[in-house]
Design an enzyme around this catalytic site. Sequence first.
Site, PDB file in Angstrom:
ATOM      1  CE1 TYR A 159      -2.142   3.435   2.372  1.00 58.41           C
ATOM      2  CE2 TYR A 159      -3.443   2.819   0.463  1.00 58.41           C
ATOM      3  CZ  TYR A 159      -3.122   3.726   1.459  1.00 58.41           C
ATOM      4  OH  TYR A 159      -3.795   4.918   1.533  1.00 58.41           O
ATOM      5  CE  LYS A 163      -2.528   6.898  -1.801  1.00 61.03           C
ATOM      6  NZ  LYS A 163      -3.738   7.220  -2.598  1.00 61.03           N
TER       7      LYS A 163
HETATM    8  N1  LIG Z   1      -8.796   6.719   5.026  1.00 63.73           N
HETATM    9  C1  LIG Z   1      -7.660   7.294   5.375  1.00 63.73           C
HETATM   10  O1  LIG Z   1      -7.315   7.380   6.576  1.00 63.73           O
HETATM   11  C2  LIG Z   1      -6.759   7.856   4.313  1.00 63.73           C
HETATM   12  C3  LIG Z   1      -5.638   8.573   4.727  1.00 63.73           C
HETATM   13  C4  LIG Z   1      -4.784   9.098   3.751  1.00 63.73           C
HETATM   14  C5  LIG Z   1      -5.071   8.928   2.415  1.00 63.73           C
HETATM   15  N2  LIG Z   1      -6.152   8.231   2.037  1.00 63.73           N
HETATM   16  C6  LIG Z   1      -6.414   8.090   0.593  1.00 63.73           C
HETATM   17  O2  LIG Z   1      -7.684   8.668   0.312  1.00 63.73           O
HETATM   18  C7  LIG Z   1      -8.291   8.013  -0.793  1.00 63.73           C
HETATM   19  C8  LIG Z   1      -9.688   7.583  -0.424  1.00 63.73           C
HETATM   20  O3  LIG Z   1      -9.568   6.723   0.668  1.00 63.73           O
HETATM   21  P1  LIG Z   1     -10.853   6.268   1.520  1.00 63.73           P
HETATM   22  O4  LIG Z   1     -10.415   6.127   2.920  1.00 63.73           O
HETATM   23  O5  LIG Z   1     -11.996   7.163   1.187  1.00 63.73           O
HETATM   24  O6  LIG Z   1     -11.106   4.800   0.932  1.00 63.73           O
HETATM   25  P2  LIG Z   1     -12.444   4.138   0.387  1.00 63.73           P
HETATM   26  O7  LIG Z   1     -12.102   2.718   0.139  1.00 63.73           O
HETATM   27  O8  LIG Z   1     -13.590   4.453   1.273  1.00 63.73           O
HETATM   28  O9  LIG Z   1     -12.687   4.904  -0.995  1.00 63.73           O
HETATM   29  C9  LIG Z   1     -11.996   4.563  -2.147  1.00 63.73           C
HETATM   30  C10 LIG Z   1     -12.994   4.592  -3.303  1.00 63.73           C
HETATM   31  O10 LIG Z   1     -12.301   4.253  -4.493  1.00 63.73           O
HETATM   32  C11 LIG Z   1     -13.100   3.336  -5.209  1.00 63.73           C
HETATM   33  N3  LIG Z   1     -12.277   2.460  -6.042  1.00 63.73           N
HETATM   34  C12 LIG Z   1     -11.459   1.469  -5.625  1.00 63.73           C
HETATM   35  N4  LIG Z   1     -10.913   0.855  -6.685  1.00 63.73           N
HETATM   36  C13 LIG Z   1     -11.405   1.480  -7.801  1.00 63.73           C
HETATM   37  C14 LIG Z   1     -11.222   1.303  -9.186  1.00 63.73           C
HETATM   38  N5  LIG Z   1     -10.451   0.335  -9.660  1.00 63.73           N
HETATM   39  N6  LIG Z   1     -11.883   2.131 -10.037  1.00 63.73           N
HETATM   40  C15 LIG Z   1     -12.698   3.101  -9.561  1.00 63.73           C
HETATM   41  N7  LIG Z   1     -12.923   3.323  -8.251  1.00 63.73           N
HETATM   42  C16 LIG Z   1     -12.262   2.510  -7.389  1.00 63.73           C
HETATM   43  C17 LIG Z   1     -13.839   2.523  -4.160  1.00 63.73           C
HETATM   44  O11 LIG Z   1     -15.011   1.931  -4.698  1.00 63.73           O
HETATM   45  C18 LIG Z   1     -14.129   3.574  -3.109  1.00 63.73           C
HETATM   46  O12 LIG Z   1     -15.388   4.171  -3.314  1.00 63.73           O
HETATM   47  C19 LIG Z   1      -7.359   6.847  -1.147  1.00 63.73           C
HETATM   48  O13 LIG Z   1      -6.576   7.204  -2.269  1.00 63.73           O
HETATM   49  C20 LIG Z   1      -6.481   6.686   0.088  1.00 63.73           C
HETATM   50  O14 LIG Z   1      -5.217   6.170  -0.244  1.00 63.73           O
HETATM   51  C21 LIG Z   1      -7.020   7.688   2.943  1.00 63.73           C
HETATM   52  C1  LIG Z   2      -4.908  -3.888  16.738  1.00 64.14           C
HETATM   53  C2  LIG Z   2      -4.264  -2.690  17.396  1.00 64.14           C
HETATM   54  C3  LIG Z   2      -2.735  -2.774  17.319  1.00 64.14           C
HETATM   55  C4  LIG Z   2      -4.766  -1.398  16.748  1.00 64.14           C
HETATM   56  O1  LIG Z   2      -4.244  -0.294  17.459  1.00 64.14           O
HETATM   57  C5  LIG Z   2      -4.357  -1.321  15.280  1.00 64.14           C
HETATM   58  C6  LIG Z   2      -4.743   0.012  14.661  1.00 64.14           C
HETATM   59  C7  LIG Z   2      -4.515  -0.019  13.127  1.00 64.14           C
HETATM   60  C8  LIG Z   2      -5.629  -0.816  12.469  1.00 64.14           C
HETATM   61  C9  LIG Z   2      -4.432   1.441  12.620  1.00 64.14           C
HETATM   62  C10 LIG Z   2      -3.287   2.208  13.310  1.00 64.14           C
HETATM   63  C11 LIG Z   2      -2.783   3.268  12.312  1.00 64.14           C
HETATM   64  C12 LIG Z   2      -3.784   3.164  11.156  1.00 64.14           C
HETATM   65  C13 LIG Z   2      -3.325   3.694   9.802  1.00 64.14           C
HETATM   66  C14 LIG Z   2      -2.966   5.193   9.872  1.00 64.14           C
HETATM   67  O2  LIG Z   2      -4.022   5.914  10.512  1.00 64.14           O
HETATM   68  C15 LIG Z   2      -2.783   5.782   8.515  1.00 64.14           C
HETATM   69  C16 LIG Z   2      -3.215   5.193   7.380  1.00 64.14           C
HETATM   70  C17 LIG Z   2      -2.861   5.838   6.068  1.00 64.14           C
HETATM   71  C18 LIG Z   2      -4.043   5.872   5.094  1.00 64.14           C
HETATM   72  O3  LIG Z   2      -3.566   6.194   3.815  1.00 64.14           O
HETATM   73  C19 LIG Z   2      -4.769   4.564   5.025  1.00 64.14           C
HETATM   74  C20 LIG Z   2      -5.161   4.028   6.399  1.00 64.14           C
HETATM   75  C21 LIG Z   2      -3.933   3.911   7.346  1.00 64.14           C
HETATM   76  C22 LIG Z   2      -2.988   2.867   6.796  1.00 64.14           C
HETATM   77  C23 LIG Z   2      -4.460   3.515   8.758  1.00 64.14           C
HETATM   78  C24 LIG Z   2      -5.003   2.069   8.776  1.00 64.14           C
HETATM   79  C25 LIG Z   2      -5.337   1.545  10.170  1.00 64.14           C
HETATM   80  C26 LIG Z   2      -4.150   1.680  11.125  1.00 64.14           C
HETATM   81  C27 LIG Z   2      -3.004   0.804  10.666  1.00 64.14           C
END
Ligand SMILES: NC(=O)c1ccc[n+]([C@@H]2O[C@H](COP(=O)([O-])OP(=O)(O)OC[C@H]3O[C@@H](n4cnc5c(N)ncnc54)[C@H](O)[C@@H]3O)[C@@H](O)[C@H]2O)c1
Ligand SMILES: CC(C)[C@@H](O)CC[C@@H](C)[C@H]1CC[C@H]2[C@@H]3[C@H](O)C=C4C[C@@H](O)CC[C@]4(C)[C@H]3CC[C@]12C
Length: 369
Positions: A159, A163
């Site tokens: 992952y 990214k």
């Molecule tokens: N959730 C977090 O904490 C977090 C933190 C930093 C960055 N991000 C980034 O933000 C973005 C959105 O993350 P999220 O948490 O909303 O995840 P999410 O899984 O809720 O949303 C991702 C969306 O992308 C769509 N998708 C996946 N594969 C696809 C494909 N092949 N074609 C078209 N659509 C597709 C999914 O259906 C979904 O609706 C991601 O790029 C993720 O890397 C998320």
């Molecule tokens: C089971 C315990 C050890 C519990 O504390 C595990 C928590 C774990 C699931 C989360 C801890 C940190 C999270 C990640 C972080 O917030 C940042 C992220 C970057 C974003 O791009 C995607 C989600 C994530 C990887 C997020 C996922 C969950 C954690 C690993």
Amino acid sequence: MADSAETRKLVYLVTGGCGFLGEHVVRMLLQREPRLYELRVFDLHLGPWLEELKTGPVQVTAIQGDVTQAHEVAAAVAGAHVVIHTAGLVDVFGRASPETIYEVNVQGTKNVIEACVQTGTRFLVYTSSMEVVGPNIKGHPFYRGNEDTPYEAIHRHPYPCSKAQAERLVLEANGRKVHGGLSLVTCALRPTGIYGEGHQIMRDFYHQGLRLGGRLFRAIPASVEHSRVYVGNVAWMHVLVAQELEQRAALMGGQVYFCYDESPYKSYEDFNMEFLGPCGLRLVDTRLLVPYWLLMLLATLNALLQWLLRPLLLYAPLLNPYTLAVANTTFTVSTNKAQRHFGYKPLFSWEDSRTRTIRWVQAVEGSAP
Ligand SMILES: NC(=O)c1ccc[n+]([C@@H]2O[C@H](COP(=O)([O-])OP(=O)(O)OC[C@H]3O[C@@H](n4cnc5c(N)ncnc54)[C@H](O)[C@@H]3O)[C@@H](O)[C@H]2O)c1
Ligand SMILES: CC(C)[C@@H](O)CC[C@@H](C)[C@H]1CC[C@H]2[C@@H]3[C@H](O)C=C4C[C@@H](O)CC[C@]4(C)[C@H]3CC[C@]12C
């Protein structure tokens, strides 16, 4: 701004527009971009809630599509002024193969970039991640860092690797000539752990606590701090960047920006309890019973079980060696680059973000007192 037909001329495309973040970006655009004529929502899985958005002054076009399919992406991008690319596979639990993660997150981003170049779309905002930076495989803390803080960004997990590759492609594409001869302007936003209405992991923790009699067990010391950011503020930063990118192309083009707000620095588990506590859960400290070495053993056993069971079923628990390492490594950001470059200020205070999230957990999980 008064709503008048002549001001509405922009076409936006949001990929992943039905995801956790994507939905908030879509709704924020409808509320905060008065020049919007058409909003295209591109996603593999379209949400039924899109239908309710079609009654307003903006044409909302739902497009069921796959970013790994270049022709589908090109068709969706054609004619758009701005693309906000949030689509991605957010998988650190082993649900998808490394190949699939690469295909969606890297090849999908390549397809978006090439579609912009081929069709003449000039502005691309990419949702990157803090994980492009860290935590790295050595478990080095990132303490109150910013976009310029030196840090050895070494990744092995699919992952963060995907990214990082995708972000690099987006930034390198800045300045490329698009169809029509003008230049592509790109930038990447790096949210830390996003929370808020629709956060599936928060929902999973809540259900886990209910199964354990209203208790969650602390695995990580409170001293391990994470930065977290409210989804509404992340959505707002995406909208603001898109609005400012044309006027400030020379400054913002090719830049990365951490997403931040006033959410407090806390351990991942303590932060979640800000919302789960008011919903009746309590955090029990079991670190004396379950020392870190035992947690590592359990995480490793989970990974082994996942591998053994894969031919039969998907076993993807929250605890695995990667999530434990990330949870156990301090990663906090302290920056104002977004404010300096395009005047960003959080739209939602910490108190407001917390209240909204608590209400969501209570409403969605039926846990209102
Ligand atoms: N959730 C977090 O904490 C977090 C933190 C930093 C960055 N991000 C980034 O933000 C973005 C959105 O993350 P999220 O948490 O909303 O995840 P999410 O899984 O809720 O949303 C991702 C969306 O992308 C769509 N998708 C996946 N594969 C696809 C494909 N092949 N074609 C078209 N659509 C597709 C999914 O259906 C979904 O609706 C991601 O790029 C993720 O890397 C998320
Ligand atoms: C089971 C315990 C050890 C519990 O504390 C595990 C928590 C774990 C699931 C989360 C801890 C940190 C999270 C990640 C972080 O917030 C940042 C992220 C970057 C974003 O791009 C995607 C989600 C994530 C990887 C997020 C996922 C969950 C954690 C690993």
